[in-house]
Motif scaffolding. Structure first.
Motif, PDB file in Angstrom:
ATOM      1  N   GLN A  41    -147.221  34.149   3.061  1.00 40.26           N
ATOM      2  CA  GLN A  41    -148.031  34.876   4.040  1.00 40.26           C
ATOM      3  C   GLN A  41    -148.809  33.897   4.916  1.00 40.26           C
ATOM      4  OE1 GLN A  41    -150.407  38.206   2.721  1.00 40.26           O
ATOM      5  NE2 GLN A  41    -151.665  38.174   4.577  1.00 40.26           N
TER       6      GLN A  41
ATOM      7  N   TYR B  52    -146.551  32.480   7.542  1.00 38.79           N
ATOM      8  CA  TYR B  52    -146.282  33.509   8.554  1.00 38.79           C
ATOM      9  C   TYR B  52    -147.473  33.661   9.502  1.00 38.79           C
ATOM     10  CZ  TYR B  52    -145.381  38.148  10.515  1.00 38.79           C
ATOM     11  OH  TYR B  52    -145.190  39.211  11.372  1.00 38.79           O
ATOM     12  N   GLU B  53    -148.683  33.635   8.938  1.00 41.46           N
ATOM     13  CA  GLU B  53    -149.878  33.783   9.779  1.00 41.46           C
ATOM     14  C   GLU B  53    -150.098  32.557  10.668  1.00 41.46           C
ATOM     15  OE1 GLU B  53    -152.475  36.817   6.938  1.00 41.46           O
ATOM     16  OE2 GLU B  53    -152.737  34.647   6.730  1.00 41.46           O
TER      17      GLU B  53
ATOM     18  N   THR C  56    -148.039  33.660  13.617  1.00 39.86           N
ATOM     19  CA  THR C  56    -148.511  34.822  14.368  1.00 39.86           C
ATOM     20  C   THR C  56    -149.945  34.675  14.865  1.00 39.86           C
ATOM     21  OG1 THR C  56    -149.164  35.908  12.298  1.00 39.86           O
ATOM     22  CG2 THR C  56    -146.944  36.374  13.152  1.00 39.86           C
ATOM     23  N   GLN C  57    -150.751  33.863  14.183  1.00 36.84           N
ATOM     24  CA  GLN C  57    -152.144  33.667  14.610  1.00 36.84           C
ATOM     25  C   GLN C  57    -152.576  32.223  14.339  1.00 36.84           C
ATOM     26  OE1 GLN C  57    -153.922  36.949  12.406  1.00 36.84           O
ATOM     27  NE2 GLN C  57    -154.114  35.690  10.561  1.00 36.84           N
TER      28      GLN C  57
ATOM     29  N   ASN D 197    -156.630  31.488   7.900  1.00 35.64           N
ATOM     30  CA  ASN D 197    -155.358  31.664   7.194  1.00 35.64           C
ATOM     31  C   ASN D 197    -155.366  30.918   5.863  1.00 35.64           C
ATOM     32  OD1 ASN D 197    -154.532  33.015   9.516  1.00 35.64           O
ATOM     33  ND2 ASN D 197    -153.450  31.241  10.347  1.00 35.64           N
TER      34      ASN D 197
ATOM     35  N   THR E 203    -155.839  40.452   3.977  1.00 33.31           N
ATOM     36  CA  THR E 203    -156.340  39.959   5.259  1.00 33.31           C
ATOM     37  C   THR E 203    -157.641  39.197   5.031  1.00 33.31           C
ATOM     38  OG1 THR E 203    -157.767  41.850   5.799  1.00 33.31           O
ATOM     39  CG2 THR E 203    -155.431  42.020   6.387  1.00 33.31           C
TER      40      THR E 203
END
Length: 540
Positions: free
Chosen positions: A152, A155-156, A159-160, A167, A187
């Motif tokens: 995750q 991936y973050e 995406t961010q 993150n 989150t």
């Protein structure tokens, strides 16, 4: 009788006066240190910010073992690998106590925080329980949790990427909550996670203020009424909020355990231990809370320091990526099985821990439980004992050019972090960030795996480069600007994190989406089923 009542206040006042008169002086048989003033000792010289720099300066001036007189208290500062080995390790039965911390432990923690407990039967019970979660065998069993949270995080970063620090913090926190209590933080804005981070920051800030320190250094101050000592009421309020948070976490885990619905985690074992040992729900709440505090900040702080090092030393990043490409290639992510063949990555982890230690002054001082003598000097009973991590890690005789990030310092060091800490030759220990003696961090095995997965996979997937300002000039962070507190890290800085190529980007996305689909509930984002069977990973 009336005469006695009239004389008593005078006698008490005289006793306090003479006690104060002799306070602040350094007895001749103590280790050397900076000159003192009557009553306050060295209190006026204690820095409000970046205390590690002053503690290092004193170490260079007064030697590897020096003393500070803080009001009525004595603080011994150990600033060499030899001193830490000789005292905190070899004499750990004497040096594993804690100084009395009236604000931090008694009021803020209800005498329940394991980090600040004295060296007694209750602490040994808590430590034994914690060891069941974090020993080397248990650490291996939690790799499935680490892999999911790591996917995750990667991936973050796609995406961010502008939320790099958040993150990383979500990664370490979610792993910790899953291991300890069986639920994950999907989150960074998770309310439970925010409460944890904000609460511990408030705790650290309160305990580093002048009033809190003065109450410890001059114990008679605690007898003042509340209106003259507002820090006392603030500490009680903080404890009330913190205990409510930790009890809520614990009681939910306990309820799920008894219902048979909890994920495999430490909380499940703690329910069984509570029935056998008979400790309270409040104590159980603070055992789990201590683990959440420790696991959520330290790993994320080290990974953030690693990110900064990659900005400042791009040649290290290139060399590391070349090793990863040679061992792993472009078609899969690194795994723990790759670790033995990736010595340069292991060296980057060790150097990150040395170069930017999170527990910069050993977090909380040890204390000695009886008079001891070391190299001709008295270390008096109940003196606080500081593991001066920064000064040792920055010792130029151990590490030439210590502020240079150079993983090659460890190219011939094949020890694991725990093996290195236990090495009888103090000069062969890699770094001192995890503490020493019986108070050493029990989570080293878990941290080592989380750091390897974090470092190796980020470098496999991404190029880490400076962000640019409005004029297109690179923004280079200052490695000397650190946050303040029990656990520190670089101050937040901008960074550009971009996939090395489209193939790796797609693999990161696909790996996370597959894991999300196969492992997590689509609504709650919690594990649908435990990846562990009898404490071990399920077979693929």
């Amino acid at each position: 009788m009336a005469l006695l009542l009239n004389i008593l206040p005078v006698v008490v006042a005289a006793a306090i006066f003479f006690r104060l008169l002799f306070s602040g002086r350094r007895p001749k048989n103590l280790p050397p240190g900076p000159p003192t003033l009557p009553i306050i000792g060295n209190l006026h010289q204690m820095p409000k910010h970046d205390a590690h720099l002053q503690f290092e300066k004193w170490a260079r001036q007064y030697g590897p073992v020096y003393s500070l007189i803080l009001g009525t208290k004595t603080l011994i500062v150990l600033s060499s690998d030899k001193a830490v080995k000789d005292l905190l390790d070899k004499k750990s039965n004497m040096y594993s106590h804690r100084p009395e911390m009236y604000i931090g432990q008694t009021l803020c923690s209800g005498d329940l925080r394991v980090l600040m407990m004295g060296y007694d039967a209750r602490w040994r019970m808590c430590r034994k329980l914690i060891h069941t979660l974090l020993n080397v065998s248990a650490a291996k069993s939690y790799v499935p949790y680490q892999l999911l949270e790591n996917k995750q995080m990667l991936y973050e970063m796609i995406t961010q990427p502008e939320r790099c620090m958040y993150n990383i913090r979500r990664y370490s926190n979610s792993l910790t909550t899953t291991m300890v209590l069986g639920w994950r933080s999907s989150t960074y804005e998770d309310k439970k996670m925010m409460q944890l981070f904000d609460g511990f920051s408030e705790f650290a800030e309160l305990n580093q203020t002048g009033p809190a320190a003065l109450v410890d250094f001059f114990p008679w101050i605690r007898y003042l009424p509340d209106f003259l000592l507002p820090v006392r009421q603030k500490a009680r309020e903080l404890h009330s909020k913190e205990k409510e948070l930790y009890r809520g976490h614990w009681l939910k885990a306990k309820e799920q355990t008894e219902a048979g619905t909890i994920m495999r985690c430490f909380g499940e074992d703690l329910v069984t231990a509570q029935k056998a040992e008979g400790f309270s729900d409040d104590q159980a709440a603070y055992i789990t809370g201590t683990l959440l505090e420790a696991g959520s900040d330290t790993t994320s702080s080290t990974l953030y320091a690693f990110i900064q090092a990659m900005l400042l030393y791009p040649e290290v990043q290139k060399k590391a990526q070349a090793e990863i490409d040679r061992v792993v290639g472009p078609d899969r992510l690194p795994t723990m099985e790759d670790e033995p063949g990736m010595q340069y990555i292991r060296s980057i982890i060790k150097e990150s821990l040395r170069w930017m230690p999170t527990t910069i002054l050993g977090a909380v001082p040890h204390a000695v439980n009886q008079d001891d003598w070391y190299e001709g000097y008295l270390i008096p009973k109940n003196a606080g004992v500081v593991n001066n991590v920064w000064a040792i890690n920055m010792d130029p005789t151990r590490h030439p050019e210590p502020r240079r990030f150079d993983p090659d310092r460890y190219r011939d060091d094949f020890q694991g972090l725990a093996d290195s800490a236990a090495n009888p030759d103090a000069s062969k220990r890699d770094q001192f960030t995890f503490g020493a003696g019986r108070r050493i961090c029990p989570g080293m095995h878990v941290a080592e795996r989380s750091l390897f997965l974090g470092v190796s996979r980020m470098l496999w997937a991404f190029d880490i480069t400076p962000a640019v300002d409005a004029d297109g000039k690179p923004i280079i962070p200052d490695p000397e600007k650190l946050t303040q507190g029990f656990v520190c890290q670089p101050e937040e800085f901008p960074v550009s994190i971009t996939p090395r190529d489209e193939r790796r980007k797609q693999m990161v996305v696909e790996q996370w989406r597959m894991a999300e689909k196969e492992c997590l509930d689509p609504v709650t984002k919690q594990w649908m089923a435990s990846p562990l069977v009898n404490g071990r990973p399920r077979k693929a």
